[in-house]
Motif scaffolding. Structure first.
Motif, PDB file in Angstrom:
ATOM      1  N   LEU A  94       0.825  -1.201   0.000  1.00 22.73           N
ATOM      2  CA  LEU A  94       0.000   0.000   0.000  1.00 22.73           C
ATOM      3  C   LEU A  94       0.859   1.252   0.000  1.00 22.73           C
ATOM      4  CD1 LEU A  94      -2.779   1.381   0.242  1.00 22.73           C
ATOM      5  CD2 LEU A  94      -2.512   1.212   2.712  1.00 22.73           C
ATOM      6  N   SER A  95       1.891   1.277   0.821  1.00 16.75           N
ATOM      7  CA  SER A  95       2.746   2.472   0.885  1.00 16.75           C
ATOM      8  C   SER A  95       3.508   2.667  -0.420  1.00 16.75           C
ATOM      9  CB  SER A  95       3.711   2.371   2.065  1.00 16.75           C
ATOM     10  OG  SER A  95       4.546   1.245   1.919  1.00 16.75           O
ATOM     11  N   MET A  96       3.931   1.570  -1.052  1.00 16.62           N
ATOM     12  CA  MET A  96       4.620   1.696  -2.334  1.00 16.62           C
ATOM     13  C   MET A  96       3.664   2.217  -3.409  1.00 16.62           C
ATOM     14  SD  MET A  96       7.010  -1.699  -2.288  1.00 16.62           S
ATOM     15  CE  MET A  96       7.579  -1.468  -3.952  1.00 16.62           C
ATOM     16  N   LYS A  97       2.438   1.737  -3.414  1.00 14.16           N
ATOM     17  CA  LYS A  97       1.448   2.200  -4.392  1.00 14.16           C
ATOM     18  C   LYS A  97       1.168   3.690  -4.202  1.00 14.16           C
ATOM     19  CE  LYS A  97      -3.270   1.406  -5.889  1.00 14.16           C
ATOM     20  NZ  LYS A  97      -4.511   0.681  -5.657  1.00 14.16           N
ATOM     21  N   MET A  98       1.044   4.117  -2.950  1.00 14.70           N
ATOM     22  CA  MET A  98       0.793   5.529  -2.685  1.00 14.70           C
ATOM     23  C   MET A  98       1.968   6.389  -3.138  1.00 14.70           C
ATOM     24  SD  MET A  98      -1.069   5.276   1.029  1.00 14.70           S
ATOM     25  CE  MET A  98      -1.027   7.021   1.307  1.00 14.70           C
ATOM     26  N   ALA A  99       3.191   5.924  -2.934  1.00 15.49           N
ATOM     27  CA  ALA A  99       4.370   6.680  -3.355  1.00 15.49           C
ATOM     28  C   ALA A  99       4.421   6.813  -4.876  1.00 15.49           C
ATOM     29  CB  ALA A  99       5.631   6.010  -2.843  1.00 15.49           C
ATOM     30  N   VAL A 100       4.109   5.736  -5.585  1.00 15.19           N
ATOM     31  CA  VAL A 100       4.130   5.783  -7.056  1.00 15.19           C
ATOM     32  C   VAL A 100       3.055   6.731  -7.565  1.00 15.19           C
ATOM     33  CG1 VAL A 100       3.663   4.386  -9.104  1.00 15.19           C
ATOM     34  CG2 VAL A 100       5.175   3.514  -7.331  1.00 15.19           C
ATOM     35  N   GLU A 101       1.861   6.675  -7.001  1.00 15.43           N
ATOM     36  CA  GLU A 101       0.792   7.570  -7.427  1.00 15.43           C
ATOM     37  C   GLU A 101       1.147   9.032  -7.161  1.00 15.43           C
ATOM     38  OE1 GLU A 101      -2.766   6.255  -5.546  1.00 15.43           O
ATOM     39  OE2 GLU A 101      -2.938   4.485  -6.843  1.00 15.43           O
ATOM     40  N   LYS A 102       1.813   9.288  -6.053  1.00 18.81           N
ATOM     41  CA  LYS A 102       2.221  10.659  -5.731  1.00 18.81           C
ATOM     42  C   LYS A 102       3.239  11.161  -6.754  1.00 18.81           C
ATOM     43  CE  LYS A 102       3.612  13.419  -1.771  1.00 18.81           C
ATOM     44  NZ  LYS A 102       4.013  13.365  -0.365  1.00 18.81           N
ATOM     45  N   GLN A 103       4.188  10.301  -7.125  1.00 17.27           N
ATOM     46  CA  GLN A 103       5.177  10.680  -8.135  1.00 17.27           C
ATOM     47  C   GLN A 103       4.508  10.943  -9.475  1.00 17.27           C
ATOM     48  OE1 GLN A 103       7.704  11.821  -6.782  1.00 17.27           O
ATOM     49  NE2 GLN A 103       9.367  10.476  -7.403  1.00 17.27           N
ATOM     50  N   LYS A 104       3.563  10.092  -9.863  1.00 16.31           N
ATOM     51  CA  LYS A 104       2.852  10.289 -11.128  1.00 16.31           C
ATOM     52  C   LYS A 104       2.111  11.616 -11.136  1.00 16.31           C
ATOM     53  CE  LYS A 104       2.066   5.503 -12.539  1.00 16.31           C
ATOM     54  NZ  LYS A 104       1.039   4.475 -12.781  1.00 16.31           N
ATOM     55  N   SER A 105       1.440  11.952 -10.035  1.00 15.50           N
ATOM     56  CA  SER A 105       0.704  13.202  -9.984  1.00 15.50           C
ATOM     57  C   SER A 105       1.659  14.397 -10.027  1.00 15.50           C
ATOM     58  CB  SER A 105      -0.178  13.270  -8.740  1.00 15.50           C
ATOM     59  OG  SER A 105       0.605  13.348  -7.573  1.00 15.50           O
ATOM     60  N   ARG A 106       2.838  14.284  -9.441  1.00 13.25           N
ATOM     61  CA  ARG A 106       3.827  15.360  -9.513  1.00 13.25           C
ATOM     62  C   ARG A 106       4.306  15.567 -10.936  1.00 13.25           C
ATOM     63  NH1 ARG A 106       7.876  14.183  -4.423  1.00 13.25           N
ATOM     64  NH2 ARG A 106       6.418  14.773  -2.789  1.00 13.25           N
ATOM     65  N   LEU A 107       4.541  14.462 -11.641  1.00 11.96           N
ATOM     66  CA  LEU A 107       5.004  14.553 -13.024  1.00 11.96           C
ATOM     67  C   LEU A 107       3.926  15.147 -13.916  1.00 11.96           C
ATOM     68  CD1 LEU A 107       6.948  11.200 -13.430  1.00 11.96           C
ATOM     69  CD2 LEU A 107       7.910  13.487 -13.247  1.00 11.96           C
ATOM     70  N   ARG A 108       2.664  14.792 -13.699  1.00 14.15           N
ATOM     71  CA  ARG A 108       1.565  15.342 -14.495  1.00 14.15           C
ATOM     72  C   ARG A 108       1.396  16.839 -14.255  1.00 14.15           C
ATOM     73  NH1 ARG A 108      -2.510  11.301 -12.574  1.00 14.15           N
ATOM     74  NH2 ARG A 108      -1.506   9.400 -13.245  1.00 14.15           N
ATOM     75  N   SER A 109       1.531  17.280 -13.027  1.00 14.44           N
ATOM     76  CA  SER A 109       1.336  18.694 -12.706  1.00 14.44           C
ATOM     77  C   SER A 109       2.497  19.552 -13.223  1.00 14.44           C
ATOM     78  CB  SER A 109       1.170  18.878 -11.213  1.00 14.44           C
ATOM     79  OG  SER A 109       2.361  18.534 -10.530  1.00 14.44           O
ATOM     80  N   ARG A 110       3.660  18.961 -13.384  1.00 15.31           N
ATOM     81  CA  ARG A 110       4.811  19.697 -13.920  1.00 15.31           C
ATOM     82  C   ARG A 110       4.633  20.050 -15.390  1.00 15.31           C
ATOM     83  NH1 ARG A 110      10.567  17.025 -12.345  1.00 15.31           N
ATOM     84  NH2 ARG A 110      10.818  18.200 -10.415  1.00 15.31           N
TER      85      ARG A 110
END
Length: 63
Positions: free
Chosen positions: A46-62
């Protein structure tokens, strides 16, 4: 566990199964289920999935 204890346990389970309505058994089965990854590895997936989703959202917002 002796043979007598084992037979007693099986009979108790059988009686419970026959007395409980099918819908109630289905509800209980669905409530108790947890993902196999959580059962085997705890909160790590769960924590790994949350970290990956957070990174994806950061990349999309950039972009």
């Amino acid at each position: 566990m002796s043979f007598k204890d084992w037979i007693t346990y099986l009979l108790e389970r059988l009686v419970w199964f026959m007395e409980t309505p099918r819908e109630e058994r289905k509800k209980m089965r669905n409530i108790r289920k947890e993902p196999w990854a959580t059962r085997w590895f705890g909160m790590i997936p769960l924590s790994m999935k949350m970290a990956v989703e957070k990174q994806k959202s950061r990349l999309r917002s950039r972009s």
